[in-house]
Design a protein around this motif. Structure first.
Motif, short mmCIF file in Angstrom:
data_model
loop_
_atom_site.label_atom_id
_atom_site.label_comp_id
_atom_site.label_asym_id
_atom_site.label_seq_id
_atom_site.Cartn_x
_atom_site.Cartn_y
_atom_site.Cartn_z
N ARG A 16 -3.86 40.45 -17.44
CA ARG A 16 -3.56 39.06 -17.77
C ARG A 16 -2.66 38.97 -18.99
NH1 ARG A 16 -9.50 36.72 -16.40
NH2 ARG A 16 -9.21 36.73 -14.15
N ASP A 19 0.81 39.77 -17.83
CA ASP A 19 1.40 38.62 -17.15
C ASP A 19 1.88 37.58 -18.15
OD1 ASP A 19 0.84 39.73 -14.70
OD2 ASP A 19 -0.96 38.54 -14.36
N GLN A 23 5.77 36.27 -18.67
CA GLN A 23 6.18 34.87 -18.58
C GLN A 23 6.84 34.41 -19.87
OE1 GLN A 23 6.26 32.69 -16.04
NE2 GLN A 23 5.71 34.48 -14.82
N HIS A 36 5.72 26.14 -19.27
CA HIS A 36 5.21 27.48 -19.56
C HIS A 36 3.72 27.55 -19.24
CE1 HIS A 36 4.97 31.36 -21.47
NE2 HIS A 36 3.98 30.92 -22.23
N ARG A 39 3.13 27.61 -15.43
CA ARG A 39 3.43 28.90 -14.81
C ARG A 39 2.35 29.93 -15.12
NH1 ARG A 39 9.44 30.38 -13.69
NH2 ARG A 39 8.37 32.36 -13.49
N VAL A 40 1.80 29.91 -16.33
CA VAL A 40 0.74 30.86 -16.69
C VAL A 40 -0.50 30.59 -15.85
CG1 VAL A 40 -0.85 31.51 -18.54
CG2 VAL A 40 1.59 31.33 -19.01
N LEU A 42 -0.59 29.10 -12.90
CA LEU A 42 -0.27 29.46 -11.53
C LEU A 42 -0.37 30.97 -11.32
CD1 LEU A 42 0.73 28.56 -8.74
CD2 LEU A 42 3.05 28.81 -9.60
N MET A 43 0.14 31.73 -12.27
CA MET A 43 0.07 33.19 -12.15
C MET A 43 -1.38 33.67 -12.16
SD MET A 43 2.08 36.13 -14.21
CE MET A 43 3.55 35.92 -13.25
N ALA A 44 -2.22 33.07 -12.99
CA ALA A 44 -3.64 33.44 -13.04
C ALA A 44 -4.32 33.13 -11.70
CB ALA A 44 -4.34 32.71 -14.16
N LEU A 46 -2.84 32.98 -8.72
CA LEU A 46 -2.34 33.93 -7.72
C LEU A 46 -2.97 35.29 -7.88
CD1 LEU A 46 1.44 33.00 -7.67
CD2 LEU A 46 -0.24 32.61 -5.87
N ARG A 47 -3.16 35.72 -9.11
CA ARG A 47 -3.81 37.01 -9.35
C ARG A 47 -5.24 37.01 -8.85
NH1 ARG A 47 -3.62 41.69 -12.57
NH2 ARG A 47 -1.54 41.31 -13.32
#
Length: 51
Positions: A16, A19, A23, A36, A39-40, A42-44, A46-47
């Motif tokens: 994390r 990631d 970003q 920002h 996006r953080v 969203l990435m969490a 998806l992971r």
């Protein structure tokens, strides 16, 4: 040495943090804080689904 002898692992946290740093590098100078943060998050998500 301590990390080798304990049964605990910080791999999830390290992923994390990696990631987040990625970003930050990508978004520097191109977007404000709200994008920002989006996006953080969203990435969490998806992971969590695919990781």
């Amino acid at each position: 040495m301590q990390g080798i002898t304990t049964p605990f692992n910080s791999g999830v946290n390290e992923g994390r943090i990696t990631d987040l740093k990625l970003q930050k590098r990508i978004m520097t100078g191109h977007a404000g804080v709200p994008l920002h943060c989006h996006r953080v998050i969203l990435m969490a998500m998806l992971r969590r689904c695919y990781g």
